[in-house]
Design an enzyme around this catalytic site. Structure first.
Site: not given
Ligand code: ADP
Ligand code: ZN
Length: 625
Positions: A222, A224, A443
């Site tokens: 997913p 992030g 709510e």
């Molecule tokens: P995706 O490419 O899967 O959408 P990203 O690699 O761009 O996600 O993640 C976005 C940010 O979230 C990273 O730059 C980091 O700051 C944070 N992040 C996500 N997963 C981790 C993790 N396992 N450890 C540390 N930071 C993370």
């Molecule tokens: Zn509602």
């Protein structure tokens, strides 16, 4: 109430952005063309009227002067006559009829042409030059403008004329490197990628033993959850350059551009080998190929084909590793995941409790936190947060604290930040007293229904401060990481989602549009129960429509595999679940109406109720697991 599942994450944004750039470029071009046209018109204006009409005298005056013998010499340039007066520097200027001979004019006026010196200047050369200039100058002008324009476009590196170049961003070895230590959790993914690091570091070792080095790795997970981060860390560990591009960036309005960009990007990477190419949102190009009726598909297909060609064309010495990231592996074209292409798959899941703790700790570094901040509690409260959400939350908390002039970040800032990350920023909007009362009961309805259902997580916070599109929120964050949902839990979730609408009806004898999102959530859960989880009287079967592509999807209106009769039975089942859940919500609210009134009243007073304040009114939650 906000517990809708987010599944789709198509990123069309960069595509839009790109079109905006193209639009800006077209506007620029229009300005240049206008300038060119204006200067041309100006040029013709002056060259088309070469001699200005100055202080001319009638030709008869000159003739008279000649008759009187006052003229020294007459000079003829084309039709222009200048007569030099004797003993006088002055000249009389006049003009004769075009094509008429000066001699004839003089003779017909009774003047002997021999009585005066007549000099005829040859104008043909002069006219020829003017002709050449007026033909060549505009062209020179245009060429000059074009040159300026091209140079500007090239400098900006964004114009349509640089389209064949890939827009991959390069992170070289010299830049600050990301290492596996910067990725918290994700231990299994890291272990799998360590192998790749070794391939990139010492390919010889593998070649000697006859092992085929993988060319592509698919990172699935997913948004992030750290796919980009992990790829960068992979490049950092192997100490190789990292080329990063999003799938949508290959797409342009012109067919064939994507393929050209792919070619360029691979050429660049090979030049810098060993290297890593990272393609984000690869599903936007690598979708299953349809029958290709429309133009848009052709472009994607060409781009995809080019990627396949490039990957197939790697020689064992190229040492270029292609990483593709996606959250929809089910949409990928099977050709892309065949051996020799993206044949490795690394799955990244949403972080569990321990991983959340690790990520929180990592992103806490460099920020001052109050003693009372409890990482364990924070990690428990953030079930369902991705790594990016957590990083965001800690950053937002720091911003909140700074805005209030605090030197350290406390748990109140963190709570506020967590809400903001999940639900968007607070939005103060004009609310009438009726609106507020409606929101408060709505709510309170969710909260009371959820509170008295044994499987629903305890109420964490209720608020009628609007965020995003909604007028309020009741939060039941999961208290544990569950990998499974049960039938009773799902049914109770539906009932809770309908609690808002039920309260409106009970109190106001009328219903509002504020429940639209709740209805969507409730309907989608019950649809999944019927079609996907086999939790209805239709029995344990999966009748979820499969995603379809290409021609087939365009020709068939509905699910395809599901027959008309089955479809109406599905609809009836969904309705049955919704109806009985709604009845249950109504009954619960009627039974606990005084609690409902009190919670709504407290909300109108304080706008936000924390779990303790809520429990003071309704008592502690009785749970069942
Ligand atoms: P995706 O490419 O899967 O959408 P990203 O690699 O761009 O996600 O993640 C976005 C940010 O979230 C990273 O730059 C980091 O700051 C944070 N992040 C996500 N997963 C981790 C993790 N396992 N450890 C540390 N930071 C993370
Ligand atoms: Zn509602």
């Amino acid at each position: 109430m906000a517990n809708g599942k987010k599944r789709l994450n198509f990123n069309k944004q960069s595509l839009l952005l790109r079109n905006k750039k193209t639009w800006g470029f077209l506007k620029g071009l229009a300005v240049y063309i206008l300038i060119a046209i204006a200067s041309l018109m100006f040029f013709y204006q002056i060259s088309g009227n070469p001699t200005s009409v100055g202080d001319e005298v009638p030709i008869s005056q000159i003739i008279n002067q000649i008759k009187e013998g006052k003229i020294e010499k007459v000079t003829l340039e084309g039709d222009k006559i200048s007569a030099q007066l004797k003993n006088n520097a002055q000249k009389l200027i006049s003009r004769k009829e075009e094509g008429e001979s000066i001699y004839k004019i003089l003779e017909s006026s009774g003047v002997d042409p021999k009585s005066v010196t007549i000099e005829v200047k040859d104008l043909s050369m002069q006219q020829a030059w003017a002709g050449i200039l007026s033909a060549v100058l505009p062209i020179l002008l245009l060429v000059g403008l074009m040159f300026l324009f091209f140079r500007q476009a090239r400098e900006a590196g964004q114009g349509v004329f640089s389209f064949a170049q890939s827009r991959a961003r390069l992170f070289t070895k010299d830049q600050p490197q990301t290492k596996f230590a910067d990725v918290a959790g994700a231990d299994e993914a890291k272990k799998e990628l360590e192998e790749i690091v070794d391939f990139l570091k010492s390919p010889q070792k593998y070649k000697e033993i006859g092992a085929r080095i993988p060319k592509g790795v698919l990172l699935v997970g997913p948004p992030g959850c750290g796919k980009t981060l992990l790829s960068k860390a992979l490049a950092g560990e192997a100490n190789v350059p990292f080329f990063s591009i999003a799938g949508s960036e290959f797409m342009e309005m012109l067919v064939g551009v994507g393929a050209a960009r792919v070619r360029d990007m691979f050429a660049q990477a090979k030049k810098n080998a060993p290297a890593i190419i990272f393609i984000d949102e690869i599903e936007s190009i690598g979708r299953m190929r349809g029958f290709g009726i429309t133009g848009g598909h052709d472009e994607r297909e060409q781009t995809l084909n080019q990627i396949l060609v490039e990957m197939d064309g790697f020689t064992p010495n190229d040492h270029v590793m292609v990483l593709g990231a996606t959250n929809r592996p089910d949409l990928l074209d099977p050709a892309l995941i065949r051996p020799g292409r993206f044949d490795r798959r690394v799955v990244l899941a949403m972080p569990d409790l321990e991983e959340r703790k690790a990520i929180i700790k990592l992103h806490m570094i460099g920020k001052p936190f109050a003693e009372e901040v409890d990482i364990e509690k924070l990690a428990r409260r953030t079930v369902g947060f991705s790594g990016a959400d957590l990083a965001n939350m800690l950053n937002e908390a720091a911003i909140l604290a700074a805005r209030e002039g605090k030197k350290i970040i406390d748990s109140h800032d963190l709570e506020e930040a967590a809400t903001k990350v999940k639900l968007g920023p607070q939005r103060k909007r004009m609310q009438t007293e009726t609106d507020r009362k409606l929101a408060a009961y709505h709510e309170a309805g969710h909260a009371i229904v959820g509170h008295f259902l044994p499987h629903v997580d305890p109420v964490h916070r209720i608020t009628i401060v609007s965020r995003g599109m909604s007028g309020g929120h009741t939060m039941f964050p999961p208290t544990e990481d569950r990998s499974n949902e049960t039938r009773s839990r799902l049914l109770e979730q539906i009932t809770t989602a309908l609690g808002g609408r039920a309260a409106e009806e009970l109190i106001f004898k009328d219903i509002s549009t504020g429940a639209a999102n709740d209805l969507e959530v409730a309907t989608s859960i019950s649809r999944d129960m019927v079609t996907e989880y086999g939790m209805s009287s239709l029995g344990p079967i999966n009748i979820k429509p499969r995603p379809m592509f290409g021609l087939w999807a365009r020709l068939s209106e509905e699910g395809g595999e599901v027959s008309q009769t089955m479809q109406s039975r599905i609809d009836a089942e969904i309705k049955k679940i919704i109806d009985s859940s709604y009845k249950q919500a109504q009954a619960l609210l009627l039974k606990n109406k005084s609690d409902l009134d009190q919670v709504a009243k407290a909300l109108l007073e304080k706008e936000t109720l924390e779990s303790e304040e809520f429990e003071k009114i309704v008592g502690k939650k009785k749970r069942l697991h």
